[in-house]
Design a protein around this motif. Structure first.
Motif, PDB file in Angstrom:
ATOM      1  N   LEU A 226      26.360 -15.298  23.998  1.00 60.31           N
ATOM      2  CA  LEU A 226      26.278 -14.956  22.582  1.00 60.31           C
ATOM      3  C   LEU A 226      27.253 -13.818  22.273  1.00 60.31           C
ATOM      4  CD1 LEU A 226      22.410 -14.928  22.465  1.00 60.31           C
ATOM      5  CD2 LEU A 226      23.830 -16.552  21.207  1.00 60.31           C
ATOM      6  N   ALA A 227      28.011 -13.960  21.207  1.00 61.04           N
ATOM      7  CA  ALA A 227      28.977 -12.925  20.837  1.00 61.04           C
ATOM      8  C   ALA A 227      28.264 -11.624  20.487  1.00 61.04           C
ATOM      9  CB  ALA A 227      29.811 -13.398  19.644  1.00 61.04           C
ATOM     10  N   GLY A 228      28.673 -10.524  21.120  1.00 56.65           N
ATOM     11  CA  GLY A 228      28.116  -9.209  20.823  1.00 56.65           C
ATOM     12  C   GLY A 228      26.707  -8.996  21.319  1.00 56.65           C
ATOM     13  N   ALA A 229      26.218  -9.860  22.187  1.00 53.07           N
ATOM     14  CA  ALA A 229      24.831  -9.754  22.670  1.00 53.07           C
ATOM     15  C   ALA A 229      24.794  -9.971  24.180  1.00 53.07           C
ATOM     16  CB  ALA A 229      23.939 -10.757  21.948  1.00 53.07           C
ATOM     17  N   THR A 230      25.479  -9.094  24.886  1.00 50.46           N
ATOM     18  CA  THR A 230      25.607  -9.253  26.333  1.00 50.46           C
ATOM     19  C   THR A 230      24.263  -9.221  27.048  1.00 50.46           C
ATOM     20  OG1 THR A 230      27.812  -8.259  26.325  1.00 50.46           O
ATOM     21  CG2 THR A 230      26.646  -8.277  28.423  1.00 50.46           C
ATOM     22  N   LEU A 231      23.399  -8.261  26.693  1.00 45.72           N
ATOM     23  CA  LEU A 231      22.136  -8.122  27.407  1.00 45.72           C
ATOM     24  C   LEU A 231      21.183  -9.285  27.120  1.00 45.72           C
ATOM     25  CD1 LEU A 231      21.498  -4.271  27.197  1.00 45.72           C
ATOM     26  CD2 LEU A 231      22.429  -5.615  29.092  1.00 45.72           C
ATOM     27  N   THR A 232      21.170  -9.761  25.890  1.00 41.84           N
ATOM     28  CA  THR A 232      20.346 -10.935  25.601  1.00 41.84           C
ATOM     29  C   THR A 232      20.885 -12.146  26.352  1.00 41.84           C
ATOM     30  OG1 THR A 232      19.778 -10.109  23.397  1.00 41.84           O
ATOM     31  CG2 THR A 232      19.460 -12.449  23.800  1.00 41.84           C
ATOM     32  N   SER A 233      22.207 -12.303  26.374  1.00 41.53           N
ATOM     33  CA  SER A 233      22.819 -13.417  27.101  1.00 41.53           C
ATOM     34  C   SER A 233      22.490 -13.340  28.585  1.00 41.53           C
ATOM     35  CB  SER A 233      24.338 -13.408  26.899  1.00 41.53           C
ATOM     36  OG  SER A 233      24.671 -13.604  25.549  1.00 41.53           O
ATOM     37  N   ASN A 234      22.562 -12.123  29.151  1.00 39.10           N
ATOM     38  CA  ASN A 234      22.197 -11.949  30.555  1.00 39.10           C
ATOM     39  C   ASN A 234      20.739 -12.316  30.791  1.00 39.10           C
ATOM     40  OD1 ASN A 234      24.772 -11.029  31.082  1.00 39.10           O
ATOM     41  ND2 ASN A 234      24.207  -8.864  31.095  1.00 39.10           N
ATOM     42  N   GLY A 235      19.886 -11.940  29.816  1.00 38.48           N
ATOM     43  CA  GLY A 235      18.475 -12.267  29.938  1.00 38.48           C
ATOM     44  C   GLY A 235      18.233 -13.766  29.943  1.00 38.48           C
ATOM     45  N   VAL A 236      18.916 -14.489  29.048  1.00 35.58           N
ATOM     46  CA  VAL A 236      18.779 -15.948  29.008  1.00 35.58           C
ATOM     47  C   VAL A 236      19.288 -16.555  30.307  1.00 35.58           C
ATOM     48  CG1 VAL A 236      19.544 -18.062  27.858  1.00 35.58           C
ATOM     49  CG2 VAL A 236      18.917 -16.059  26.496  1.00 35.58           C
ATOM     50  N   ASN A 237      20.420 -16.075  30.777  1.00 35.50           N
ATOM     51  CA  ASN A 237      20.956 -16.546  32.050  1.00 35.50           C
ATOM     52  C   ASN A 237      19.929 -16.373  33.168  1.00 35.50           C
ATOM     53  OD1 ASN A 237      23.423 -17.134  33.945  1.00 35.50           O
ATOM     54  ND2 ASN A 237      22.540 -15.241  34.746  1.00 35.50           N
ATOM     55  N   ASN A 238      19.340 -15.176  33.243  1.00 29.73           N
ATOM     56  CA  ASN A 238      18.404 -14.870  34.324  1.00 29.73           C
ATOM     57  C   ASN A 238      17.110 -15.674  34.214  1.00 29.73           C
ATOM     58  OD1 ASN A 238      20.234 -13.015  35.324  1.00 29.73           O
ATOM     59  ND2 ASN A 238      19.268 -11.264  34.329  1.00 29.73           N
ATOM     60  N   LEU A 239      16.593 -15.830  33.006  1.00 27.59           N
ATOM     61  CA  LEU A 239      15.320 -16.534  32.877  1.00 27.59           C
ATOM     62  C   LEU A 239      15.488 -18.026  33.157  1.00 27.59           C
ATOM     63  CD1 LEU A 239      14.689 -18.262  29.957  1.00 27.59           C
ATOM     64  CD2 LEU A 239      14.996 -15.965  29.043  1.00 27.59           C
TER      65      LEU A 239
END
Length: 258
Positions: A226-239
């Motif tokens: 997601l553009a500008g949402a690195t931590l949320t993207s990392n969270g989705v990746n991890n979950l």
């Protein structure tokens, strides 16, 4: 009693009366609010259940505007329970009424995850997990798996739908989170969700390969962050990696592929 004495007595009584009236009104209001909460709880629970079923139908590609959600879910979706430790179906509870989130909070029905395993940051994991099957006769058409994990500000709850090979993503959708609108909240954007179908979970050796990457995804295993949402993207990746991995549905999906 003189006029002055009567005025003095009335004056001294006023604060007491005010307090009594205020307390009485507070009690009445509290009782009314409590009663309303009790009366509305069944309706609220029903609405939550219908909202969840709607998402399952949507991620399965079975939702149409105006349909009766309860009837459509009952006729098209088969709920089952999976024992995550064995990777096998379980009859230990009723799959229709089982509450996986509630079970995860019960020490008798869950386990604390080791930090090295807990890449989704969920801390506790229910021993049994719900899955939802879409069938035509005995033929499996889609498998819907519940997934959740921590993003930037909140735990994201959603579903990933798999095609019959149980390796190809059919869809991904979240139904509850508190990520930043316009940034991490873009997990709800249909354009971003459309990047997931036809991505692969595992390589030819069975290793988890699906990932959310920043800077331009390529190939069948990667999805753009997601553009500008690195931590949320990392969270989705991890979950996602957690729930299709060894501590999640990995053993079950392998068993189903045999």
């Amino acid at each position: 009693m003189s006029d002055n004495e009567q005025k003095s007595a009335a004056s001294s009584d006023t604060p007491v009366r005010t307090i009594i009236v205020a307390v009485a009104l507070s009690l009445i209001a509290s009782i009314a609010v409590s009663a309303a909460a009790v009366m509305l709880k069944p309706t609220q629970e029903l609405n939550k259940s219908l909202a969840k079923k709607k998402i399952i139908l949507q991620v399965a590609g079975l939702y149409e505007e105006g349909i009766n959600i309860e009837d459509a879910f009952t006729s098209k979706i088969e709920p089952r329970l999976v024992d995550l430790a064995t990777g096998q179906y379980s009859d230990a509870a009723d799959p229709v009424t089982y509450d996986q989130r509630k079970a995860a909070k019960d020490p008798a029905m869950s386990e604390v995850l080791d930090k090295s395993d807990d890449i989704a940051s969920i801390k506790r994991q229910a021993n049994l997990a719900s899955v939802y099957l879409v069938k035509e006769g005995d033929e499996l058409k889609k498998m819907i798996l519940p997934i959740h994990g921590y993003g930037l500000w909140s735990t994201l709850y959603g579903f990933v739908a798999l095609k019959p090979d149980l390796n190809t993503v059919s869809g991904l959708q979240f139904y509850e989170h508190a990520e930043t609108p316009g940034l991490g909240g873009e997990v709800d954007n249909p354009k971003w969700r459309s990047l997931w179908p036809d991505k692969k979970l595992y390589d030819d050796e069975g290793n988890v390969k699906i990932s959310v990457v920043k800077g331009g995804a390529s190939g069948e295993y990667q999805v753009d962050a997601l553009a500008g949402a690195t931590l949320t993207s990392n969270g989705v990746n991890n979950l996602v990696q957690f729930w299709v991995g060894e501590k999640g549905f990995g053993p079950f999906l392998r068993n189903m592929q045999k």
